[in-house]
Motif scaffolding. Structure first.
Motif, PDB file in Angstrom:
ATOM      1  N   THR A 164      22.673   0.303  10.953  1.00  0.00           N
ATOM      2  CA  THR A 164      21.550   0.876  10.238  1.00  0.00           C
ATOM      3  C   THR A 164      21.314   0.086   8.962  1.00  0.00           C
ATOM      4  OG1 THR A 164      22.068   3.047  11.095  1.00  0.00           O
ATOM      5  CG2 THR A 164      20.658   2.962   9.152  1.00  0.00           C
ATOM      6  N   VAL A 165      20.085  -0.448   8.817  1.00  0.00           N
ATOM      7  CA  VAL A 165      19.758  -1.159   7.577  1.00  0.00           C
ATOM      8  C   VAL A 165      19.332  -0.151   6.527  1.00  0.00           C
ATOM      9  CG1 VAL A 165      18.360  -2.946   6.530  1.00  0.00           C
ATOM     10  CG2 VAL A 165      19.050  -3.156   8.916  1.00  0.00           C
ATOM     11  N   PHE A 166      18.397   0.747   6.913  1.00  0.00           N
ATOM     12  CA  PHE A 166      18.022   1.855   6.023  1.00  0.00           C
ATOM     13  C   PHE A 166      17.497   2.990   6.881  1.00  0.00           C
ATOM     14  CE2 PHE A 166      14.392  -1.163   6.019  1.00  0.00           C
ATOM     15  CZ  PHE A 166      13.439  -0.368   6.637  1.00  0.00           C
ATOM     16  N   GLU A 167      17.473   4.177   6.307  1.00  0.00           N
ATOM     17  CA  GLU A 167      16.912   5.325   7.019  1.00  0.00           C
ATOM     18  C   GLU A 167      16.335   6.298   6.004  1.00  0.00           C
ATOM     19  OE1 GLU A 167      20.162   6.873   9.289  1.00  0.00           O
ATOM     20  OE2 GLU A 167      21.452   7.073   7.541  1.00  0.00           O
ATOM     21  N   HIS A 168      15.532   7.246   6.495  1.00  0.00           N
ATOM     22  CA  HIS A 168      14.887   8.265   5.655  1.00  0.00           C
ATOM     23  C   HIS A 168      14.129   7.648   4.492  1.00  0.00           C
ATOM     24  CE1 HIS A 168      17.285  10.858   8.064  1.00  0.00           C
ATOM     25  NE2 HIS A 168      18.427  10.500   7.509  1.00  0.00           N
ATOM     26  N   VAL A 169      13.392   6.586   4.749  1.00  0.00           N
ATOM     27  CA  VAL A 169      12.606   5.972   3.679  1.00  0.00           C
ATOM     28  C   VAL A 169      11.187   6.543   3.719  1.00  0.00           C
ATOM     29  CG1 VAL A 169      11.537   3.834   2.893  1.00  0.00           C
ATOM     30  CG2 VAL A 169      13.940   3.860   3.552  1.00  0.00           C
ATOM     31  N   SER A 170      10.783   7.181   2.625  1.00  0.00           N
ATOM     32  CA  SER A 170       9.433   7.742   2.522  1.00  0.00           C
ATOM     33  C   SER A 170       8.866   7.400   1.155  1.00  0.00           C
ATOM     34  CB  SER A 170       9.461   9.269   2.666  1.00  0.00           C
ATOM     35  OG  SER A 170      10.040   9.641   3.880  1.00  0.00           O
ATOM     36  N   PHE A 171       7.612   6.955   1.128  1.00  0.00           N
ATOM     37  CA  PHE A 171       6.930   6.772  -0.161  1.00  0.00           C
ATOM     38  C   PHE A 171       5.439   6.594   0.085  1.00  0.00           C
ATOM     39  CE2 PHE A 171       8.336   2.639   1.317  1.00  0.00           C
ATOM     40  CZ  PHE A 171       7.234   1.830   1.153  1.00  0.00           C
ATOM     41  N   ASP A 172       4.664   6.739  -1.008  1.00  0.00           N
ATOM     42  CA  ASP A 172       3.219   6.536  -0.937  1.00  0.00           C
ATOM     43  C   ASP A 172       2.836   5.444  -1.925  1.00  0.00           C
ATOM     44  OD1 ASP A 172       2.775   8.596   0.850  1.00  0.00           O
ATOM     45  OD2 ASP A 172       2.643  10.090  -0.747  1.00  0.00           O
ATOM     46  N   VAL A 173       1.823   4.670  -1.555  1.00  0.00           N
ATOM     47  CA  VAL A 173       1.258   3.705  -2.496  1.00  0.00           C
ATOM     48  C   VAL A 173      -0.216   4.035  -2.647  1.00  0.00           C
ATOM     49  CG1 VAL A 173       0.795   1.274  -2.946  1.00  0.00           C
ATOM     50  CG2 VAL A 173       2.892   1.935  -1.768  1.00  0.00           C
ATOM     51  N   ARG A 174      -0.671   4.100  -3.927  1.00  0.00           N
ATOM     52  CA  ARG A 174      -2.067   4.466  -4.187  1.00  0.00           C
ATOM     53  C   ARG A 174      -2.911   3.248  -4.492  1.00  0.00           C
ATOM     54  NH1 ARG A 174      -2.430   9.919  -4.736  1.00  0.00           N
ATOM     55  NH2 ARG A 174      -0.393  10.923  -4.771  1.00  0.00           N
ATOM     56  N   ARG A 175      -4.198   3.393  -4.266  1.00  0.00           N
ATOM     57  CA  ARG A 175      -5.124   2.274  -4.467  1.00  0.00           C
ATOM     58  C   ARG A 175      -5.037   1.735  -5.888  1.00  0.00           C
ATOM     59  NH1 ARG A 175      -9.146   0.212  -1.780  1.00  0.00           N
ATOM     60  NH2 ARG A 175      -9.307   1.879  -0.242  1.00  0.00           N
ATOM     61  N   GLY A 176      -4.985   0.421  -6.008  1.00  0.00           N
ATOM     62  CA  GLY A 176      -5.004  -0.218  -7.316  1.00  0.00           C
ATOM     63  C   GLY A 176      -3.640  -0.361  -7.955  1.00  0.00           C
ATOM     64  N   GLU A 177      -2.618   0.135  -7.280  1.00  0.00           N
ATOM     65  CA  GLU A 177      -1.281   0.071  -7.846  1.00  0.00           C
ATOM     66  C   GLU A 177      -0.622  -1.271  -7.568  1.00  0.00           C
ATOM     67  OE1 GLU A 177       1.604   3.942  -7.885  1.00  0.00           O
ATOM     68  OE2 GLU A 177       0.993   3.168  -5.971  1.00  0.00           O
ATOM     69  N   VAL A 178       0.288  -1.672  -8.447  1.00  0.00           N
ATOM     70  CA  VAL A 178       1.202  -2.755  -8.090  1.00  0.00           C
ATOM     71  C   VAL A 178       2.539  -2.079  -7.821  1.00  0.00           C
ATOM     72  CG1 VAL A 178       2.371  -4.855  -8.813  1.00  0.00           C
ATOM     73  CG2 VAL A 178       0.005  -4.444  -9.502  1.00  0.00           C
ATOM     74  N   PHE A 179       2.889  -2.046  -6.555  1.00  0.00           N
ATOM     75  CA  PHE A 179       4.046  -1.276  -6.116  1.00  0.00           C
ATOM     76  C   PHE A 179       5.152  -2.252  -5.738  1.00  0.00           C
ATOM     77  CE2 PHE A 179       6.580   1.147  -3.124  1.00  0.00           C
ATOM     78  CZ  PHE A 179       6.618   2.404  -3.705  1.00  0.00           C
ATOM     79  N   VAL A 180       6.302  -2.085  -6.339  1.00  0.00           N
ATOM     80  CA  VAL A 180       7.373  -3.053  -6.122  1.00  0.00           C
ATOM     81  C   VAL A 180       8.480  -2.435  -5.276  1.00  0.00           C
ATOM     82  CG1 VAL A 180       9.072  -4.542  -7.226  1.00  0.00           C
ATOM     83  CG2 VAL A 180       6.874  -4.152  -8.325  1.00  0.00           C
TER      84      VAL A 180
END
Lengths: 259, 372
Positions: free
Chosen positions: A28-44
């Motif tokens: 398993t590399v990763f699990e249970h990954v959840s997130f949102d990215v909104r318009r105009g954001e710089v998301f890292v």
């Protein structure tokens, strides 16, 4: 929305990841990954080597398919689309690959013109001008006629960004944009990303582990960790740096050695 | 007039005094530009006063900005109207700045005579390079003689396995087929003269002296020469060869000698395989023509000498040396970039085959003079 700060909380969600997991064989590399990215954001997306940052990016853009979880870009589940619908969605995202991934037999200008040729009916002269404009934007106007083998690694990255931006996509994914660049070029790239986000409302999803970049460009970030096999932090990178209680996050931002 | 933001752009051209007024409305994106470009560029004439009215514009992408700037450039100058400060103006300004640098002038092009000359010089340099590489390899080989333990035996074994053992089935198959085809083709005219008993003489001599070594060399050039070039080419591109040099390790001894040695050792075996398999194929044809194996063997005994066989096997070893040299040199001389490795492999195969055919010609003259 013209100010230089985080996109407002009620801005449209352009990328929605829910409960995503990546497993190769039994690992398993990763699990249970959840997130949102909104318009105009710089998301890292940040994390140490081997934490699965690039794997996560490949899942998001649909190169890898996972049985667990879902990814929606601009409201569409990319892995479930086929044919014309998938084509139409791919036209609206741009990806800069870690090494630039330029086509070796084409000049930089021709490289940038490839998506224009595939997705628009612009006449050749218009394609060439758009390509030159994109190269000018990343400071490569002089190198338009050169082949990828004739330029440096940093130039290849910038040309990769120019190609990713060829169709003015609302979302750009950048894999390690500043890795391997000198600090000045890297800072210039950061400034360009901020400028595009501010002026065009382009959303950026950036995978990186360069501390300077993260603090300079990131509106929000998530942090992946190898040991935790998933997310260990989410929020404004500057706030995380100053207040996070998680030892790994603290070590990352303060360049400490984890005990 | 209020336009909904996602309406595709329209363009209206009106005369204005002795000039032109172009009014754009809607979303001027790549799709709209593709539609409007021919009409717009035809409407505008150099030196004619032009007004670009952008009041109705609701969206602008880089392609749109490029169209507007191109029109301005075509007219000489333009009066811009109706564009408020904001993202559209920003897009226009950014594109204008990005296009401000003039496109780089193309380098001087040579005339066709110059191109021929340049190509000739390059070819000549390539051949000289090949020759000096032969010299380097010989010096490297001599240098290792007093210290033979520095030759990497495991590496030689690996290449023997890859170049020899794995090529064995192919050599066997090709050998049988070639013997069969040769015998069958020659049986037709020879039968007319009642000379079909001499087919073994013909096929035997051609195989042992020429075709066995030559075909084995073609197999080696295609399978192994290209692999050497690709392997060493990748190492060169990855700077592994530079790393070796800086560690004080001679790439010739470390990389080239084991490969060339393996190619030289493997070639006589492959050629012998081709010879025997070819004779077997020929025997098959003879059997169908009604000659028993004893008759065929008898003919072969009369026709062939040990010299034929050994001469062929010696040639094979020299071919192996040539293919190994050309392959390794193509790899080490690889340029940079993604095409370098492919180019190196092509050079290895083409150069290898040309090399063995040239050598074969030299051997023909040599053997004739020596009375072999």
């Amino acid at each position: 929305m013209a100010d230089d700060t985080t996109a407002s909380p009620e801005a449209e969600i352009v990328l929605r990841v829910r409960d995503l997991a990546a497993r190769f064989g039994g690992r398993t590399v990763f699990e249970h990954v959840s997130f949102d990215v909104r318009r105009g954001e710089v998301f890292v997306i940040l994390g140490g080597s081997g934490s699965g940052k690039s794997t996560l990016l490949k899942h998001i853009i649909g190169l890898y398919e996972s049985d667990e979880g879902s990814v929606e870009i601009l409201g569409e589940a990319i892995t479930q689309l086929t044919g014309a619908a998938r084509h139409a969605l791919l036209r609206r995202i741009g990806v800069m690959w870690q090494s630039g991934a330029l086509f070796g037999s084409l000049t930089l200008e021709e490289n940038v013109a490839v998506p224009l040729e595939e997705h628009t009916r612009l006449p050749p002269e218009a394609r060439a001008m758009v390509a030159r404009a994109k190269l000018g934007l990343v400071g490569l106007a002089d190198a338009a006629g050169r082949l990828p083998a004739e330029i440096s690694g940093g130039m290849a990255k910038r040309a990769g960004i120019a190609r990713a931006m060829a169709l003015d996509p609302p979302i750009l994914f950048l894999d390690e944009p500043s890795a391997g660049l000198d600090p000045i070029t890297s800072a210039g790239l950061d400034a360009l990303i901020r400028q595009l986000a501010r002026e065009l409302g382009t959303t950026f999803v950036v995978v990186t582990h360069e501390l300077q970049s993260i603090l300079a460009i990131g509106d929000r970030c998530i942090m992946l960790d190898k040991e935790a096999k998933g997310l260990i932090a989410e929020g404004d990178p500057r706030v995380l740096r100053d207040t996070s209680e998680n030892p790994v996050v603290r070590a990352f931002f303060r360049r400490e050695v984890v005990a | 007039m209020l336009t909904p933001p996602d309406t595709p752009a329209t363009m209206a051209a009106q005369p204005e005094g002795d000039g032109l007024r172009l009014a754009f409305a809607g979303r001027l994106d790549a799709a709209a530009v593709a539609r409007l470009w021919p009409g717009a560029t035809r409407a505008v004439h150099r030196g004619q006063p032009m007004t670009l009215d952008l009041a109705g514009l609701t969206g602008l992408d880089t392609a749109g900005a490029v169209l507007l700037l191109r029109l301005e450039r075509q007219a000489g100058e333009a009066r811009w109207q109706g564009l408020a400060e904001g993202p559209l103006q920003a897009m226009l300004d950014r594109t204008r700045n990005a296009l401000a640098a003039p496109p780089p002038a193309p380098g001087p092009r040579l005339s066709w005579l110059g191109q021929i000359g340049q190509a000739t010089v390059e070819r000549g340099r390539g051949m000289l390079g090949q020759l000096s590489f032969l010299g380097e390899a010989v010096i490297g080989g001599l240098a290792i003689l007093p210290r033979p333990w520095r030759l990497r035996i495991s590496e030689v074994m690996r290449h023997l396995d890859e170049a020899g053992l794995r090529a064995f089935p192919l050599a066997l198959l090709l050998g049988v087929l070639i013997g069969l085809i040769l015998a069958f083709q020659s049986s037709i005219p020879m039968r007319q003269f009642g000379a079909d008993i001499f087919i073994p003489n013909l096929v035997g001599i051609s195989l042992l002296r020429e075709l066995g070594p030559l075909m084995a060399a073609v197999i080696l050039a295609g399978r192994t020469g290209s692999a050497y070039a690709a392997e060493l080419g990748t190492m060169t591109v990855n700077e592994e060869v530079d790393a070796l040099r800086i560690m004080g390790i001679d790439p010739i001894a470390w990389l080239v000698l084991p490969r060339i040695l393996a190619a030289m050792l493997v070639m006589p075996v492959l050629a012998l395989t081709m010879d025997l398999a070819g004779l077997l194929g020929m025997g098959g044809v003879m059997a169908t023509l009604g000659f028993p194996p004893v008759a065929v063997l008898n003919q072969l005994q009369q026709a062939l000498s040990l010299q034929d066989l050994l001469g062929g096997l010696f040639k094979a070893a020299v071919f192996g040396l040539a293919i190994g040299l050309v392959g390794c040199r193509a790899g080490l001389a690889a340029g940079r970039g993604p095409r370098a490795v492919g180019d190196a492999a092509t050079t290895a195969v083409v150069g290898g085959i040309i090399g063995i055919v040239l050598l074969d010609g030299i051997f023909a003259v040599l053997f004739f003079r020596l009375g072999l």
